[in-house]
Design a protein around this motif. Structure first.
Motif, PDB file in Angstrom:
ATOM      1  N   ASN A 134       0.814  -1.215   0.000  1.00 40.52           N
ATOM      2  CA  ASN A 134       0.000   0.000   0.000  1.00 40.52           C
ATOM      3  C   ASN A 134       0.846   1.262   0.000  1.00 40.52           C
ATOM      4  O   ASN A 134       0.370   2.342  -0.336  1.00 40.52           O
ATOM      5  CB  ASN A 134      -0.923   0.016   1.218  1.00 40.52           C
ATOM      6  N   ALA A 135       2.086   1.137   0.419  1.00 38.26           N
ATOM      7  CA  ALA A 135       3.050   2.250   0.392  1.00 38.26           C
ATOM      8  C   ALA A 135       4.443   1.631   0.399  1.00 38.26           C
ATOM      9  O   ALA A 135       4.637   0.522   0.895  1.00 38.26           O
ATOM     10  CB  ALA A 135       2.869   3.178   1.577  1.00 38.26           C
ATOM     11  N   ILE A 136       5.405   2.364  -0.162  1.00 32.45           N
ATOM     12  CA  ILE A 136       6.756   1.833  -0.308  1.00 32.45           C
ATOM     13  C   ILE A 136       7.756   2.838   0.254  1.00 32.45           C
ATOM     14  O   ILE A 136       7.687   4.029  -0.051  1.00 32.45           O
ATOM     15  CB  ILE A 136       7.085   1.557  -1.788  1.00 32.45           C
ATOM     16  N   VAL A 137       8.680   2.339   1.068  1.00 36.01           N
ATOM     17  CA  VAL A 137       9.812   3.134   1.527  1.00 36.01           C
ATOM     18  C   VAL A 137      11.043   2.654   0.782  1.00 36.01           C
ATOM     19  O   VAL A 137      11.292   1.447   0.695  1.00 36.01           O
ATOM     20  CB  VAL A 137      10.029   2.992   3.044  1.00 36.01           C
ATOM     21  N   VAL A 138      11.810   3.578   0.222  1.00 34.82           N
ATOM     22  CA  VAL A 138      13.035   3.235  -0.506  1.00 34.82           C
ATOM     23  C   VAL A 138      14.204   3.965   0.135  1.00 34.82           C
ATOM     24  O   VAL A 138      14.250   5.196   0.147  1.00 34.82           O
ATOM     25  CB  VAL A 138      12.938   3.622  -1.995  1.00 34.82           C
ATOM     26  N   ALA A 139      15.152   3.207   0.672  1.00 37.79           N
ATOM     27  CA  ALA A 139      16.355   3.783   1.266  1.00 37.79           C
ATOM     28  C   ALA A 139      17.535   3.508   0.345  1.00 37.79           C
ATOM     29  O   ALA A 139      17.790   2.360  -0.020  1.00 37.79           O
ATOM     30  CB  ALA A 139      16.610   3.187   2.651  1.00 37.79           C
ATOM     31  N   ALA A 140      18.244   4.567  -0.053  1.00 37.77           N
ATOM     32  CA  ALA A 140      19.367   4.396  -0.974  1.00 37.77           C
ATOM     33  C   ALA A 140      20.383   5.500  -0.763  1.00 37.77           C
ATOM     34  O   ALA A 140      20.027   6.667  -0.553  1.00 37.77           O
ATOM     35  CB  ALA A 140      18.880   4.405  -2.429  1.00 37.77           C
ATOM     36  N   GLY A 141      21.651   5.117  -0.818  1.00 34.82           N
ATOM     37  CA  GLY A 141      22.735   6.087  -0.756  1.00 34.82           C
ATOM     38  C   GLY A 141      23.360   6.250  -2.125  1.00 34.82           C
ATOM     39  O   GLY A 141      22.682   6.170  -3.143  1.00 34.82           O
ATOM     40  N   MET A 142      24.694   6.487  -2.156  1.00 36.37           N
ATOM     41  CA  MET A 142      25.390   6.710  -3.429  1.00 36.37           C
ATOM     42  C   MET A 142      24.663   7.798  -4.225  1.00 36.37           C
ATOM     43  O   MET A 142      24.523   8.913  -3.763  1.00 36.37           O
ATOM     44  CB  MET A 142      25.514   5.409  -4.217  1.00 36.37           C
ATOM     45  N   GLU A 143      24.149   7.441  -5.413  1.00 38.53           N
ATOM     46  CA  GLU A 143      23.433   8.422  -6.231  1.00 38.53           C
ATOM     47  C   GLU A 143      21.921   8.371  -6.030  1.00 38.53           C
ATOM     48  O   GLU A 143      21.178   9.157  -6.624  1.00 38.53           O
ATOM     49  CB  GLU A 143      23.769   8.233  -7.722  1.00 38.53           C
ATOM     50  N   GLY A 144      21.431   7.456  -5.194  1.00 36.81           N
ATOM     51  CA  GLY A 144      20.009   7.420  -4.852  1.00 36.81           C
ATOM     52  C   GLY A 144      19.086   7.092  -5.996  1.00 36.81           C
ATOM     53  O   GLY A 144      17.917   7.491  -5.988  1.00 36.81           O
ATOM     54  N   ALA A 145      19.557   6.338  -6.980  1.00 38.05           N
ATOM     55  CA  ALA A 145      18.769   6.114  -8.202  1.00 38.05           C
ATOM     56  C   ALA A 145      17.596   5.160  -7.999  1.00 38.05           C
ATOM     57  O   ALA A 145      16.648   5.177  -8.783  1.00 38.05           O
ATOM     58  CB  ALA A 145      19.673   5.577  -9.308  1.00 38.05           C
ATOM     59  N   LEU A 146      17.661   4.315  -6.967  1.00 38.92           N
ATOM     60  CA  LEU A 146      16.627   3.286  -6.815  1.00 38.92           C
ATOM     61  C   LEU A 146      15.230   3.880  -6.686  1.00 38.92           C
ATOM     62  O   LEU A 146      14.261   3.306  -7.188  1.00 38.92           O
ATOM     63  CB  LEU A 146      16.944   2.420  -5.597  1.00 38.92           C
ATOM     64  N   ALA A 147      15.105   5.021  -6.029  1.00 39.78           N
ATOM     65  CA  ALA A 147      13.779   5.629  -5.869  1.00 39.78           C
ATOM     66  C   ALA A 147      13.165   5.988  -7.218  1.00 39.78           C
ATOM     67  O   ALA A 147      11.975   5.757  -7.456  1.00 39.78           O
ATOM     68  CB  ALA A 147      13.884   6.873  -4.989  1.00 39.78           C
ATOM     69  N   SER A 148      13.968   6.553  -8.126  1.00 38.91           N
ATOM     70  CA  SER A 148      13.453   6.911  -9.454  1.00 38.91           C
ATOM     71  C   SER A 148      13.049   5.669 -10.242  1.00 38.91           C
ATOM     72  O   SER A 148      12.009   5.654 -10.914  1.00 38.91           O
ATOM     73  CB  SER A 148      14.514   7.685 -10.234  1.00 38.91           C
ATOM     74  N   VAL A 149      13.856   4.636 -10.149  1.00 39.79           N
ATOM     75  CA  VAL A 149      13.540   3.395 -10.865  1.00 39.79           C
ATOM     76  C   VAL A 149      12.212   2.827 -10.381  1.00 39.79           C
ATOM     77  O   VAL A 149      11.327   2.496 -11.180  1.00 39.79           O
ATOM     78  CB  VAL A 149      14.672   2.370 -10.689  1.00 39.79           C
ATOM     79  N   LEU A 150      12.045   2.736  -9.064  1.00 39.43           N
ATOM     80  CA  LEU A 150      10.806   2.175  -8.530  1.00 39.43           C
ATOM     81  C   LEU A 150       9.603   3.068  -8.812  1.00 39.43           C
ATOM     82  O   LEU A 150       8.501   2.574  -9.045  1.00 39.43           O
ATOM     83  CB  LEU A 150      10.938   1.941  -7.031  1.00 39.43           C
ATOM     84  N   GLY A 151       9.820   4.384  -8.784  1.00 43.42           N
ATOM     85  CA  GLY A 151       8.717   5.296  -9.037  1.00 43.42           C
ATOM     86  C   GLY A 151       8.056   5.070 -10.383  1.00 43.42           C
ATOM     87  O   GLY A 151       6.861   5.331 -10.547  1.00 43.42           O
ATOM     88  N   GLY A 152       8.819   4.585 -11.347  1.00 51.96           N
ATOM     89  CA  GLY A 152       8.262   4.314 -12.673  1.00 51.96           C
ATOM     90  C   GLY A 152       7.711   2.914 -12.841  1.00 51.96           C
ATOM     91  O   GLY A 152       7.259   2.554 -13.929  1.00 51.96           O
ATOM     92  N   LEU A 153       7.721   2.126 -11.757  1.00 49.28           N
ATOM     93  CA  LEU A 153       7.297   0.728 -11.856  1.00 49.28           C
ATOM     94  C   LEU A 153       6.100   0.387 -10.974  1.00 49.28           C
ATOM     95  O   LEU A 153       5.559  -0.715 -11.085  1.00 49.28           O
ATOM     96  CB  LEU A 153       8.459  -0.204 -11.473  1.00 49.28           C
ATOM     97  N   VAL A 154       5.689   1.315 -10.100  1.00 49.00           N
ATOM     98  CA  VAL A 154       4.636   0.992  -9.141  1.00 49.00           C
ATOM     99  C   VAL A 154       3.525   2.032  -9.195  1.00 49.00           C
ATOM    100  O   VAL A 154       3.694   3.119  -9.753  1.00 49.00           O
ATOM    101  CB  VAL A 154       5.209   0.916  -7.700  1.00 49.00           C
ATOM    102  N   SER A 155       2.384   1.687  -8.582  1.00 46.03           N
ATOM    103  CA  SER A 155       1.213   2.574  -8.623  1.00 46.03           C
ATOM    104  C   SER A 155       0.821   3.080  -7.245  1.00 46.03           C
ATOM    105  O   SER A 155      -0.303   3.551  -7.053  1.00 46.03           O
ATOM    106  CB  SER A 155       0.032   1.822  -9.243  1.00 46.03           C
ATOM    107  N   VAL A 156       1.716   2.982  -6.273  1.00 46.65           N
ATOM    108  CA  VAL A 156       1.429   3.448  -4.923  1.00 46.65           C
ATOM    109  C   VAL A 156       2.489   4.475  -4.513  1.00 46.65           C
ATOM    110  O   VAL A 156       3.542   4.565  -5.163  1.00 46.65           O
ATOM    111  CB  VAL A 156       1.403   2.278  -3.913  1.00 46.65           C
ATOM    112  N   PRO A 157       2.237   5.260  -3.461  1.00 48.78           N
ATOM    113  CA  PRO A 157       3.216   6.281  -3.060  1.00 48.78           C
ATOM    114  C   PRO A 157       4.568   5.682  -2.686  1.00 48.78           C
ATOM    115  O   PRO A 157       4.650   4.645  -2.014  1.00 48.78           O
ATOM    116  CB  PRO A 157       2.551   6.940  -1.843  1.00 48.78           C
ATOM    117  N   VAL A 158       5.624   6.356  -3.104  1.00 51.62           N
ATOM    118  CA  VAL A 158       6.996   5.976  -2.769  1.00 51.62           C
ATOM    119  C   VAL A 158       7.583   7.060  -1.878  1.00 51.62           C
ATOM    120  O   VAL A 158       7.576   8.238  -2.227  1.00 51.62           O
ATOM    121  CB  VAL A 158       7.859   5.812  -4.036  1.00 51.62           C
ATOM    122  N   ILE A 159       8.075   6.663  -0.723  1.00 52.66           N
ATOM    123  CA  ILE A 159       8.734   7.597   0.187  1.00 52.66           C
ATOM    124  C   ILE A 159      10.216   7.295   0.143  1.00 52.66           C
ATOM    125  O   ILE A 159      10.657   6.219   0.561  1.00 52.66           O
ATOM    126  CB  ILE A 159       8.187   7.476   1.609  1.00 52.66           C
TER     127      ILE A 159
END
Length: 277
Positions: free
Chosen positions: A195-220
């Protein structure tokens, strides 16, 4: 009987001019004012009791009644004695207590004072739940907590433990960063079911952008301070997440797993409320 609908109908039909309508509308407003005031007087006012008996802390003991979750103890900068005393005091007012950013040595002292509490070392959190507190239903959905690398696990675990302390079920998906993106794709069914997704990432933080284009629920998105020199202790990941081109992404502060987990829990619990209606 004079009411707003009747006045407007008469104006539309031409039976009443604008000035007369204004006069009558003012009368209606004045007639309704006492009943509206009485109705407002019966609305329960938010409770705002403060426990200031410790001297060094003013505990918002009624926060759960207003917001749905009690005050949380931030352990950094507090002594072990202060954390333990605040923890014990909050236990008198609520059914759960969470302390974040608690080092192992401070946690050892707190657990001596509060044996019923539990230390989650990966999350650096101390948690107490009143015995008998119901576990979340397995069919009520869940929150997915995703992290890019094993180095991001402490922040991801802080988010997961926070959400769990708020009564949410959590599915953990760790070490699925973009350096080996095939690892992410095999876990997409679990992530997409949340129902909601938390994405924790360091370095360049790209994982949040990748997931944002693959899911239909809010990404934090949670930028972590993991990375080499030019990552600037998480600033690079923070800016990357703030500038993400994928929609549906909100960003919390660097290493703020607590804030991400809390927001995800609010989204999840409000969705459950809506589904029950």
């Amino acid at each position: 009987m004079i009411n707003v609908d009747n006045i407007l109908k008469r104006v539309r039909s031409g039976e009443m001019d604008i000035s007369e309508a204004k006069r009558l509308l003012l009368e209606v407003q004045q007639q309704q004012a006492p009943s509206q005031a009485a109705a407002q007087a019966t609305v329960p006012q938010p409770v705002q009791r403060i426990d200031d008996t410790l001297g060094y802390a003013q505990l918002d003991v009624d926060r759960a009644a207003r917001t749905g979750f009690p005050e949380v103890i931030f352990g950094e900068g507090k002594t072990a004695e202060q954390i333990a005393a605040i923890f014990q005091r909050l236990m008198n007012h609520t059914d759960r207590v969470l302390a974040t950013r608690v080092s192992p040595d401070k946690a050892a002292y707190v657990l001596k004072q509060v044996p019923a509490a539990e230390y989650r070392p990966d999350a650096r959190a101390v948690l107490w739940l009143r015995p008998g507190l119901a576990a979340p239903a397995t069919d009520d959905g869940y929150i997915a907590v995703v992290c890019a690398g094993t180095s991001d696990v402490p922040v991801a675990e802080e988010a997961a433990v926070t959400a769990e302390s708020m009564g949410c079920r959590v599915e953990r998906v760790f070490d699925v960063g973009v350096a080996g993106i095939h690892r992410l794709f095999r876990r997409l069914p679990v992530i997409r079911g949340a129902n909601a997704i938390v994405v924790a990432a360091g370095m360049e933080g790209a994982l949040a952008s990748v997931l944002g284009g693959l899911v239909s629920v809010p990404v934090i998105a949670v930028p972590t301070s993991i990375g080499y020199g030019a990552s600037f202790q998480g600033i690079a990941a923070l800016l990357s997440m703030l500038n993400a081109c994928a929609p549906g992404i909100s960003v919390v502060n660097i290493d703020n797993g607590f804030g991400a987990g809390y927001n995800a829990a609010l989204i999840h619990k409000n969705r459950l409320k809506r589904d029950e209606q």
